[in-house]
Design an enzyme around this catalytic site. Structure first.
Site, PDB file in Angstrom:
ATOM      1  N   TYR A 151     -10.273  57.531  57.647  1.00 10.85           N
ATOM      2  CA  TYR A 151     -10.598  56.113  57.528  1.00 10.85           C
ATOM      3  C   TYR A 151     -11.005  55.497  58.861  1.00 10.85           C
ATOM      4  CZ  TYR A 151      -8.284  56.577  52.996  1.00 10.85           C
ATOM      5  OH  TYR A 151      -7.934  56.973  51.731  1.00 10.85           O
ATOM      6  N   HIS A 193     -13.001  48.853  56.268  1.00 12.29           N
ATOM      7  CA  HIS A 193     -11.651  48.385  55.952  1.00 12.29           C
ATOM      8  C   HIS A 193     -10.702  48.503  57.142  1.00 12.29           C
ATOM      9  CE1 HIS A 193      -9.839  46.553  52.597  1.00 12.29           C
ATOM     10  NE2 HIS A 193      -9.214  47.570  52.050  1.00 12.29           N
ATOM     11  N   TYR A 250      -0.587  52.158  54.416  1.00 12.16           N
ATOM     12  CA  TYR A 250      -1.846  51.974  53.708  1.00 12.16           C
ATOM     13  C   TYR A 250      -1.995  50.484  53.385  1.00 12.16           C
ATOM     14  CZ  TYR A 250      -2.373  56.989  53.522  1.00 12.16           C
ATOM     15  OH  TYR A 250      -2.492  58.293  53.887  1.00 12.16           O
ATOM     16  N   ASN A 266      -2.709  48.345  50.980  1.00 13.61           N
ATOM     17  CA  ASN A 266      -2.142  47.524  49.910  1.00 13.61           C
ATOM     18  C   ASN A 266      -0.656  47.225  50.055  1.00 13.61           C
ATOM     19  OD1 ASN A 266      -4.725  47.768  48.960  1.00 13.61           O
ATOM     20  ND2 ASN A 266      -4.181  48.735  47.020  1.00 13.61           N
ATOM     21  N   ASN A 324      -6.293  42.712  49.608  1.00  8.34           N
ATOM     22  CA  ASN A 324      -5.003  43.222  49.143  1.00  8.34           C
ATOM     23  C   ASN A 324      -3.974  43.355  50.260  1.00  8.34           C
ATOM     24  OD1 ASN A 324      -5.717  43.373  46.425  1.00  8.34           O
ATOM     25  ND2 ASN A 324      -6.571  45.426  46.638  1.00  8.34           N
TER      26      ASN A 324
END
Length: 208
Positions: free
Chosen positions: A33, A38, A83, A85, A132
């Site tokens: 990532y 994000h 993570y 969320n 989120n």
């Protein structure tokens, strides 16, 4: 003497008492990532770490973090390892442990798909806006009255799925723009710390 004994019992030194800002960048922890839209929150924390020589050397509270100074104030730079969320599961415990007033001394940096790549928007409070990570932090803290710096990653093209878009990498002009945006985000964090979110809003929200 009582203060010294309290410090021994809690494992904290006297220098850790008093005001401290917690600055959280949101993202996902796996290497795959790195550099995605994000993860601009993580990238901004890394930029702050380099700029102010604050090593991210401690792992606890479901996060990696480091303590140092930005301007005249003591800060903790945080990257949750939960993570995206579940970001609040790291933010709430670290703020509780260091007795941080989350309504005045918490700053959260996140991506924003409603802003052009590299544009930033400072807010002193507000809803999650569909993000989120912010949504989970609000749920864990029980309020939405913390400062946030949102870094634009570009609007999703119609033919793209949103998940693919935010987990994709910057290309072309966006790759150049996001570097400037991350630098602006670091300056906005400094301004929030020294002058408050209203000052940072006036300086950065209209900047192109």
């Amino acid at each position: 003497m009582l203060g010294f004994l309290k410090a021994l019992l809690t494992g904290k030194r006297n220098e850790e008492e008093g005001r401290m800002f917690v600055i959280v960048g949101l993202g996902n922890p796996e290497k795959k990532y790195f550099g995605t839209r994000h993860n601009v929150g993580f990238a901004t924390i890394d930029a702050l770490s380099d700029k102010y020589n604050i090593g991210l050397t401690e792992t606890k509270f479901k996060a990696v973090y480091g303590k140092g100074r930005i301007g005249s104030e003591r800060v903790i730079l945080v990257k949750p390892l939960t993570y995206m969320n579940l970001s609040g599961e790291a933010v709430a415990p670290i703020c509780n442990y260091f007795k941080v007033d989350t309504k005045s001394d918490l700053i959260v940096i996140s991506d924003d798909v409603e802003l052009d790549a590299g544009r930033i928007r400072v807010r002193p409070k507000g809803s999650a806006g569909g993000h989120n990570g912010l949504k989970n932090i609000i749920a864990q803290l029980g309020h939405d009255e913390f400062s946030r710096v949102r870094v634009g990653v570009g609007k999703k093209p119609k033919e793209w799925d949103m998940v693919d878009w935010v987990l994709g990498h910057f290309e072309g002009e966006d790759a150049t723009a996001i570097k400037e945006g991350i630098e602006d985000a670091t300056e906005a964090v400094l301004d929030i710390i020294e002058n408050g979110p209203d000052s940072a809003m006036n300086k950065f929200n209209g900047k192109k």
